[in-house]
Design a protein around this motif. Structure first.
Motif, PDB file in Angstrom:
ATOM      1  N   GLY A   1      -3.504  21.518  -2.299  1.00 37.74           N
ATOM      2  CA  GLY A   1      -2.262  22.165  -2.707  1.00 37.74           C
ATOM      3  C   GLY A   1      -1.064  21.256  -2.545  1.00 37.74           C
ATOM      4  O   GLY A   1      -0.170  21.233  -3.399  1.00 37.74           O
TER       5      GLY A   1
ATOM      6  N   VAL B   1      -7.420  18.782 -10.284  1.00 32.52           N
ATOM      7  CA  VAL B   1      -6.330  19.757 -10.306  1.00 32.52           C
ATOM      8  C   VAL B   1      -4.959  19.075 -10.296  1.00 32.52           C
ATOM      9  O   VAL B   1      -4.073  19.467 -11.066  1.00 32.52           O
TER      10      VAL B   1
ATOM     11  N   SER C   1       6.432  31.226  -9.030  1.00 29.42           N
ATOM     12  CA  SER C   1       5.705  30.683  -7.875  1.00 29.42           C
ATOM     13  C   SER C   1       6.659  30.322  -6.745  1.00 29.42           C
ATOM     14  O   SER C   1       6.357  30.553  -5.563  1.00 29.42           O
TER      15      SER C   1
ATOM     16  N   GLY D   1       1.265  31.569  -8.910  1.00 30.79           N
ATOM     17  CA  GLY D   1       0.320  31.301  -9.995  1.00 30.79           C
ATOM     18  C   GLY D   1       0.608  29.940 -10.590  1.00 30.79           C
ATOM     19  O   GLY D   1       1.749  29.621 -10.893  1.00 30.79           O
ATOM     20  N   PHE D   2      -0.394  29.139 -10.748  1.00 28.64           N
ATOM     21  CA  PHE D   2      -0.147  27.813 -11.326  1.00 28.64           C
ATOM     22  C   PHE D   2      -1.309  27.393 -12.210  1.00 28.64           C
ATOM     23  O   PHE D   2      -1.254  27.543 -13.427  1.00 28.64           O
ATOM     24  N   THR D   3      -2.380  26.911 -11.619  1.00 32.27           N
ATOM     25  CA  THR D   3      -3.458  26.292 -12.391  1.00 32.27           C
ATOM     26  C   THR D   3      -3.979  27.193 -13.497  1.00 32.27           C
ATOM     27  O   THR D   3      -3.921  26.847 -14.684  1.00 32.27           O
TER      28      THR D   3
ATOM     29  N   ASP E   1     -10.378  34.378  -9.292  1.00 35.69           N
ATOM     30  CA  ASP E   1     -10.878  33.336 -10.193  1.00 35.69           C
ATOM     31  C   ASP E   1     -12.007  33.850 -11.085  1.00 35.69           C
ATOM     32  O   ASP E   1     -12.082  33.513 -12.279  1.00 35.69           O
TER      33      ASP E   1
ATOM     34  N   THR F   1      -3.959  33.961  -9.257  1.00 34.28           N
ATOM     35  CA  THR F   1      -3.380  33.360  -8.052  1.00 34.28           C
ATOM     36  C   THR F   1      -3.913  31.940  -7.886  1.00 34.28           C
ATOM     37  O   THR F   1      -5.101  31.705  -8.052  1.00 34.28           O
ATOM     38  N   ASP F   2      -3.022  31.010  -7.575  1.00 35.38           N
ATOM     39  CA  ASP F   2      -3.452  29.633  -7.350  1.00 35.38           C
ATOM     40  C   ASP F   2      -3.787  29.466  -5.879  1.00 35.38           C
ATOM     41  O   ASP F   2      -2.901  29.428  -5.014  1.00 35.38           O
TER      42      ASP F   2
ATOM     43  N   ALA G   1      -2.144  19.531 -13.165  1.00 39.56           N
ATOM     44  CA  ALA G   1      -0.779  19.933 -12.832  1.00 39.56           C
ATOM     45  C   ALA G   1       0.224  18.930 -13.386  1.00 39.56           C
ATOM     46  O   ALA G   1       1.254  19.307 -13.955  1.00 39.56           O
TER      47      ALA G   1
ATOM     48  N   SER H   1      -2.869  30.196 -14.442  1.00 37.34           N
ATOM     49  CA  SER H   1      -1.786  30.762 -15.246  1.00 37.34           C
ATOM     50  C   SER H   1      -1.372  29.805 -16.363  1.00 37.34           C
ATOM     51  O   SER H   1      -1.166  30.216 -17.513  1.00 37.34           O
TER      52      SER H   1
END
Length: 422
Positions: A47, A296, A400, A371-373, A194, A162-163, A300, A375
């Motif tokens: 992260g 990841v 986020s 939320g990131f990856t 997931d 959710t990331d 990103a 989303s």
């Protein structure tokens, strides 16, 4: 040091006649505790790396050399002999690199089903119901806020994910002394999240399908599972099989990350008589650092570079699609996760253990809005217009940040309360 054999599951958990509702937290096996600890360490580090990658992308995209960042995203790498259409660098990151990420998610889900709280339906009630509600409520809020916007409904699933890497990193920094059951709750919540997300991608974000490549992919994945069940251990067998299976899924029109989670779930956690690492442990040991440290963060880096000028930020707050994403992640995730957990306890489907407090569950519910990856992955599938996708990406970043800040406030207050009690 040789690996200790996992203790057998106690039959008292299954046979107690007075047990009507699930209890939380449960008593994890030693083996499962090691898996949770290992996952937390790696995901937390991942992260932090992903955060630096996202910040680097934002900085580059907002410098005078921002066009070169866009050129990198759109640089096409699609040899004709592969027959997979036009694939630029950004598409390779979402289809190939994230397939490794979802393979790890599949391993985690199989571990939960075999040794974790998901191995008993009643023990799984609290995180599963919370995760499910945490998908449904954000989707409903998004659709309500974005109603009437042309094409908006395609992105209903953007605020549902959710990331886990970001969430665990925030938890580690803001509440390092949190009880282990709270970390386990968040981890299980994210694993179920997931699984729901990859199901959504497979069912709702597949525009067209080629049946022959799909049939070949199913056969290859089935062969992978059969070899795993027969105890074959050589990676020289599995790696080519997995790569060709990924290629066939990509050719079929189904998003290739589906291959990753399917292969991960079929990787065997069966222990060997000589106590050697299982196939799942070996795969996790080899691929988790690559996923957390390379796959990841690169995704990103190639997705988070949006323009943050006054005009672009203004466009986000006047776009109902972007506002729906923010409301879904910040409000919907909190209401869904906390409400789902409360309903599970209220209806007698689960109970909170003495090590957990509702304020801590509320903090995790806020943290679920990070939320990131996934989303961003769903956002790219839902909106092909670059300007709309950029607004959605900006909305995910804003949501986020807000969710992280809210969770930090809750956890900091909880740390002070625990200190006074001690």
């Amino acid at each position: 040091m040789p690996r200790q054999p996992a203790p057998r599951h106690s039959t008292s958990r299954q046979s107690a006649p007075s047990r009507v509702a699930a209890s939380w937290p449960f008593r994890p096996t030693v083996r499962y505790s090691r898996q949770v600890a290992k996952a937390l360490r790696m995901e937390t580090v991942g992260g932090v790396i992903m955060l630096f990658a996202a910040v680097a992308a934002l900085v580059w995209a907002n410098t005078p050399w921002g066009e070169s960042y866009t050129d990198l995203q759109q640089y096409e790498i699609s040899p004709g002999w592969l027959h997979i259409g036009h694939m630029d660098v950004q598409h390779w990151a979402s289809s190939a690199l994230l397939a490794v990420f979802f393979f790890i998610a599949g391993l985690e889900l199989r571990e939960e089903l075999t040794h974790g709280e998901l191995r008993h339906a009643r023990d799984a009630a609290l995180p599963v119901i919370a995760a499910t509600a945490g998908v449904v409520v954000p989707a409903v809020i998004f659709l309500a806020v974005s109603a009437g916007e042309p094409g908006a409904a395609k992105g209903w699933a953007v605020p549902t994910a959710t990331d886990i890497a970001f969430a665990l990193a925030v938890l580690a920094v803001t509440f390092s002394s949190c009880p282990a059951p709270l970390r386990a709750f968040l981890l299980t919540l994210a694993v179920v999240d997931d699984l729901i997300a990859i199901t959504i991608i497979a069912l709702f974000y597949t525009d067209s399908m080629e049946w022959i490549p799909l049939a070949l992919a199913v056969l290859l994945i089935a062969a992978y599972g059969a070899l795993q069940s027969r105890g074959v251990r050589s990676p020289w067998v599995y790696v080519p099989l997995a790569v060709v299976a990924w290629y066939c899924v990509q050719r079929s029109g189904v998003h290739a990350t589906v291959a990753g989670v399917a292969l991960g779930m079929l990787t065997s956690p069966k222990e060997t008589p000589d106590e050697r690492p299982t196939n799942a442990e070996r795969a996790d040991h080899a691929l988790r650092p690559f996923s957390a440290g390379v796959c990841v963060p690169l995704f990103a880096f190639l997705s988070a570079g949006v323009t943050l000028s006054a005009s672009s930020l203004g466009a986000v707050f006047t776009d109902r699609v972007a506002l729906g994403v923010i409301a879904g992640l910040v409000i919907g995730k909190f209401v869904g996760v906390l409400g789902g957990a409360w309903a599970a306890v209220r209806l007698g489907l689960a109970t909170l253990g003495g090590d957990l407090h509702w304020r801590e569950i509320a903090g995790v519910a806020m943290l679920a809005g990070v939320g990131f990856t996934v989303s961003l992955l769903i956002g790219g599938l839902a909106y092909t217009d670059p300007s709309q996708f950029e607004r959605v990406t900006t909305a995910v970043l804003i949501a986020s940040a807000l969710a992280s800040a809210a969770a930090t406030v809750v956890f900091r207050r909880r740390v002070r309360q625990r200190a006074r009690l001690d």
